[in-house]
Scaffold this active site. Structure first.
Site, PDB file in Angstrom:
ATOM      1  N   LYS A  13       0.738  -1.654   0.175  1.00 41.25           N
ATOM      2  CA  LYS A  13      -0.167   0.230   0.595  1.00 41.25           C
ATOM      3  C   LYS A  13       0.705   1.422   0.392  1.00 41.25           C
ATOM      4  O   LYS A  13       0.678   2.692  -0.807  1.00 41.25           O
ATOM      5  CB  LYS A  13      -0.936   0.039   1.260  1.00 41.25           C
ATOM      6  CG  LYS A  13      -1.536  -1.375   1.146  1.00 41.25           C
ATOM      7  CD  LYS A  13      -2.727  -1.081   2.513  1.00 41.25           C
ATOM      8  CE  LYS A  13      -2.019  -1.233   3.846  1.00 41.25           C
ATOM      9  NZ  LYS A  13      -1.605  -2.424   4.194  1.00 41.25           N
ATOM     10  N   ARG A  92      -9.183   0.413   9.567  1.00 42.95           N
ATOM     11  CA  ARG A  92      -8.815  -0.652   9.581  1.00 42.95           C
ATOM     12  C   ARG A  92     -10.250  -1.395  10.825  1.00 42.95           C
ATOM     13  O   ARG A  92      -9.620  -2.674  10.695  1.00 42.95           O
ATOM     14  CB  ARG A  92      -7.593  -0.753  10.558  1.00 42.95           C
ATOM     15  CG  ARG A  92      -6.252  -1.112   9.234  1.00 42.95           C
ATOM     16  CD  ARG A  92      -4.842  -0.527  10.759  1.00 42.95           C
ATOM     17  NE  ARG A  92      -3.838  -1.059  10.486  1.00 42.95           N
ATOM     18  CZ  ARG A  92      -2.849  -0.880   9.594  1.00 42.95           C
ATOM     19  NH1 ARG A  92      -2.570   0.351   9.106  1.00 42.95           N
ATOM     20  NH2 ARG A  92      -1.975  -1.703   9.248  1.00 42.95           N
ATOM     21  N   ARG A 131      12.351  -6.591   4.881  1.00 41.77           N
ATOM     22  CA  ARG A 131      11.814  -5.109   4.471  1.00 41.77           C
ATOM     23  C   ARG A 131      12.827  -4.178   4.855  1.00 41.77           C
ATOM     24  O   ARG A 131      12.675  -4.178   6.142  1.00 41.77           O
ATOM     25  CB  ARG A 131       9.819  -4.638   4.693  1.00 41.77           C
ATOM     26  CG  ARG A 131       9.997  -3.589   4.227  1.00 41.77           C
ATOM     27  CD  ARG A 131       8.518  -3.262   4.598  1.00 41.77           C
ATOM     28  NE  ARG A 131       7.503  -3.705   5.895  1.00 41.77           N
ATOM     29  CZ  ARG A 131       6.589  -3.146   5.451  1.00 41.77           C
ATOM     30  NH1 ARG A 131       5.486  -2.407   4.113  1.00 41.77           N
ATOM     31  NH2 ARG A 131       5.844  -2.608   6.685  1.00 41.77           N
ATOM     32  N   ARG A 166      11.363  -1.487  10.564  1.00 43.10           N
ATOM     33  CA  ARG A 166      10.317  -1.252  11.424  1.00 43.10           C
ATOM     34  C   ARG A 166      10.135  -2.087  12.866  1.00 43.10           C
ATOM     35  O   ARG A 166      10.556  -3.201  12.461  1.00 43.10           O
ATOM     36  CB  ARG A 166       9.172  -1.180  10.669  1.00 43.10           C
ATOM     37  CG  ARG A 166       8.910  -0.195  10.029  1.00 43.10           C
ATOM     38  CD  ARG A 166       7.759   0.158   9.266  1.00 43.10           C
ATOM     39  NE  ARG A 166       6.534  -0.962  10.102  1.00 43.10           N
ATOM     40  CZ  ARG A 166       5.500  -0.828   9.224  1.00 43.10           C
ATOM     41  NH1 ARG A 166       4.749  -0.390   8.322  1.00 43.10           N
ATOM     42  NH2 ARG A 166       4.300  -1.133  10.270  1.00 43.10           N
ATOM     43  N   ARG A 177      -0.826  -8.938  13.467  1.00 40.68           N
ATOM     44  CA  ARG A 177      -0.928  -8.049  12.677  1.00 40.68           C
ATOM     45  C   ARG A 177      -1.010  -8.426  12.283  1.00 40.68           C
ATOM     46  O   ARG A 177      -2.796  -8.227  11.118  1.00 40.68           O
ATOM     47  CB  ARG A 177       0.498  -7.429  12.353  1.00 40.68           C
ATOM     48  CG  ARG A 177       0.438  -5.523  12.769  1.00 40.68           C
ATOM     49  CD  ARG A 177       2.116  -5.939  12.212  1.00 40.68           C
ATOM     50  NE  ARG A 177       2.631  -4.853  11.050  1.00 40.68           N
ATOM     51  CZ  ARG A 177       3.470  -4.952  10.210  1.00 40.68           C
ATOM     52  NH1 ARG A 177       4.749  -4.934  11.160  1.00 40.68           N
ATOM     53  NH2 ARG A 177       3.796  -4.251   9.838  1.00 40.68           N
TER      54      ARG A 177
HETATM   55  P1  AMP Z   1       1.064   0.364   9.076  1.00 38.40           P
HETATM   56  O1  AMP Z   1       2.390   1.331   8.947  1.00 38.40           O
HETATM   57  O2  AMP Z   1      -0.382   0.696   8.378  1.00 38.40           O
HETATM   58  O3  AMP Z   1       1.400  -0.645   8.432  1.00 38.40           O
HETATM   59  O4  AMP Z   1       0.490   0.964  10.513  1.00 38.40           O
HETATM   60  C1  AMP Z   1       1.495   0.487  11.836  1.00 38.40           C
HETATM   61  C2  AMP Z   1       0.688  -0.091  12.717  1.00 38.40           C
HETATM   62  O5  AMP Z   1       0.058   1.052  13.404  1.00 38.40           O
HETATM   63  C3  AMP Z   1       0.253  -0.754  12.729  1.00 38.40           C
HETATM   64  O6  AMP Z   1       0.378  -2.431  12.798  1.00 38.40           O
HETATM   65  C4  AMP Z   1      -1.321  -0.318  14.068  1.00 38.40           C
HETATM   66  O7  AMP Z   1      -0.900  -0.290  15.504  1.00 38.40           O
HETATM   67  C5  AMP Z   1      -0.988   1.091  14.236  1.00 38.40           C
HETATM   68  N1  AMP Z   1      -2.416   1.310  13.001  1.00 38.40           N
HETATM   69  C6  AMP Z   1      -2.273   2.036  11.774  1.00 38.40           C
HETATM   70  N2  AMP Z   1      -2.855   2.709  11.115  1.00 38.40           N
HETATM   71  C7  AMP Z   1      -3.757   1.885  12.249  1.00 38.40           C
HETATM   72  C8  AMP Z   1      -5.249   2.124  11.982  1.00 38.40           C
HETATM   73  N3  AMP Z   1      -5.701   2.395  10.965  1.00 38.40           N
HETATM   74  N4  AMP Z   1      -5.904   1.548  13.220  1.00 38.40           N
HETATM   75  C9  AMP Z   1      -5.631   1.367  13.884  1.00 38.40           C
HETATM   76  N5  AMP Z   1      -4.027   1.276  14.333  1.00 38.40           N
HETATM   77  C10 AMP Z   1      -3.614   1.700  13.097  1.00 38.40           C
END
Ligand code: AMP
Length: 219
Positions: A13, A92, A131, A166, A177
């Site tokens: 994404k 989400r 990654r 990360r 996740r």
């Molecule tokens: P991402 O970079 O989108 O993979 O997000 C990393 C982490 O941030 C996720 O595993 C969640 O802990 C938190 N996070 C990001 N976006 C959301 C969301 N829309 N709702 C809840 N937690 C989020």
């Protein structure tokens, strides 16, 4: 045009969102990036969400909806964003999807497409554990398919940079996740399908082919 990129962690994404920013002048709204920025700058909220993120769980709806609301309202005050928004990693949960719908309605903005990026789980584990990201510009590398440059100079921004992994890109956190994705996020596929907004693309194709499918989906 406002769109959502929907898919499990590692579906690509962020990578595709960055392309849309470059190619179509859209604005990427990534709640993951916003939360990581809050952690880095040491805000109260950043401290509060750190452990939840590292464990791979979802941060509360209240926090992420607040972040998106703030960003959209600031932008609306400044006259809107011409290229439109890409919601990356948001919504989400169903509550977040409802909140986004209400927010866009309030701001008189459409939701034009929801692009679901389909990738199988095996490939996700492979991608995520390999990654790394340029600490300067966010360009994403992969140990197998696009290794971080040996000379330490990012191929995207041309800067000598660190290539960081990360904290939540490890196998344990990834399993949590993925579980969160299937339990809380995947119902959104049906939700947006029923609304007539959903298009699905094969996220396992090459980066250029995925970009091509997204382009077709948006035309
Ligand atoms: P991402 O970079 O989108 O993979 O997000 C990393 C982490 O941030 C996720 O595993 C969640 O802990 C938190 N996070 C990001 N976006 C959301 C969301 N829309 N709702 C809840 N937690 C989020």
């Amino acid at each position: 045009m406002n769109i959502i990129l929907l898919g499990p962690p590692g579906a690509g994404k962020g990578t595709q969102a960055r392309r849309l920013v470059d190619e179509r002048g859209m604005m990427q709204l990534s709640t993951g990036d916003m939360l990581r920025a809050a952690r880095t700058s040491g805000t109260e909220m950043g401290k509060k969400v750190a452990a939840v993120m590292d464990a791979g769980q979802l941060v509360t709806d209240e926090i992420v909806i607040g972040l998106i609301r703030e960003q959209l309202e600031t932008d609306a005050v400044e006259g809107g964003h011409e290229g439109g928004f890409i919601f990356d990693g948001f919504p989400r949960t169903l509550a977040q999807a409802d909140a986004l719908g209400a927010l866009l309605k309030e701001l008189d903005q459409p939701l034009d497409r929801v692009v679901e990026m389909q990738v199988d789980d095996e490939a996700l584990v492979d991608r995520i554990t390999a990654r790394s990201t340029c600490a300067n510009c966010g360009e994403v590398y992969n140990d197998h398919t696009k290794a971080p440059p040996a000379d330490g100079v990012c191929t995207n921004c041309g800067e000598k940079a660190e290539f960081t992994r990360r904290a939540d890109d490890n196998e344990d956190s990834l399993r949590t996740r993925l579980l969160a994705y299937y339990k809380q996020t995947s119902p959104l596929i049906g939700y947006y399908y029923a609304k007539g907004d959903l298009v699905s693309v094969d996220g396992l194709a090459s980066m250029d082919d995925v970009a091509g499918s997204i382009k077709d989906a948006l035309s």
